[in-house]
Design a protein around this motif. Sequence first.
Motif, PDB file in Angstrom:
ATOM      1  N   VAL A   1       0.852  -1.191   0.000  1.00  0.00           N
ATOM      2  CA  VAL A   1       0.000   0.000   0.000  1.00  0.00           C
ATOM      3  C   VAL A   1       0.886   1.238   0.000  1.00  0.00           C
ATOM      4  O   VAL A   1       1.707   1.426   0.898  1.00  0.00           O
ATOM      5  N   GLU A   2       0.677   2.077  -1.022  1.00  0.00           N
ATOM      6  CA  GLU A   2       1.467   3.296  -1.174  1.00  0.00           C
ATOM      7  C   GLU A   2       0.697   4.504  -0.654  1.00  0.00           C
ATOM      8  O   GLU A   2      -0.529   4.506  -0.627  1.00  0.00           O
ATOM      9  N   SER A   3       1.447   5.532  -0.296  1.00  0.00           N
ATOM     10  CA  SER A   3       0.853   6.808   0.073  1.00  0.00           C
ATOM     11  C   SER A   3       1.864   7.912  -0.194  1.00  0.00           C
ATOM     12  O   SER A   3       3.050   7.636  -0.372  1.00  0.00           O
ATOM     13  N   GLY A   4       1.360   9.142  -0.236  1.00  0.00           N
ATOM     14  CA  GLY A   4       2.264  10.288  -0.322  1.00  0.00           C
ATOM     15  C   GLY A   4       2.311  11.001  -1.655  1.00  0.00           C
ATOM     16  O   GLY A   4       3.014  12.001  -1.790  1.00  0.00           O
ATOM     17  N   GLY A   5       1.603  10.520  -2.644  1.00  0.00           N
ATOM     18  CA  GLY A   5       1.604  11.214  -3.924  1.00  0.00           C
ATOM     19  C   GLY A   5       0.849  12.526  -3.836  1.00  0.00           C
ATOM     20  O   GLY A   5       0.244  12.856  -2.816  1.00  0.00           O
ATOM     21  N   GLY A   6       0.888  13.284  -4.912  1.00  0.00           N
ATOM     22  CA  GLY A   6       0.174  14.554  -4.939  1.00  0.00           C
ATOM     23  C   GLY A   6       0.670  15.444  -6.048  1.00  0.00           C
ATOM     24  O   GLY A   6       1.359  14.992  -6.965  1.00  0.00           O
ATOM     25  N   SER A   7       0.296  16.721  -5.945  1.00  0.00           N
ATOM     26  CA  SER A   7       0.675  17.709  -6.949  1.00  0.00           C
ATOM     27  C   SER A   7       1.560  18.774  -6.319  1.00  0.00           C
ATOM     28  O   SER A   7       1.235  19.281  -5.238  1.00  0.00           O
TER      29      SER A   7
END
Length: 122
Positions: free
Chosen positions: A5-11
């Motif tokens: 499970v990944e997290s932390g992406g964004g713009s």
Amino acid sequence: QVQLVESGGGSVQAGGSLRLSCTASGSIFSINAMGWYRQAPGKQRELVATITSGGSVNYRESVKGRFTISRDNAKNTVYLQMNSLKPEDTAVYYCNGVIVTYYTHPVESDYWGQGTQVTVSS
């Protein structure tokens, strides 16, 4: 069964930073290499960085000096610190784990996360 499970992406704007995290869970006997790959629209998935259980790292040339991969073996987690981001870093980033499960005997397999979007605007 194993899940990543990944997290932390964004713009972010160019020059900004993001930190991605990926945690593996499930019937894990051991984790060998972990890494990050990315895929931009219309392009093939490409390796970004990998790290072995012993801590040896490998980066694609275009991210050297800007990205740092690390892992916490106790938490089955790998991180990707991304600094000085550029528009060409825009992609879906996927976590990969080379993980050994053990039922009747050890089996090493590749596992992938669902991907997290990173968008860098100029």
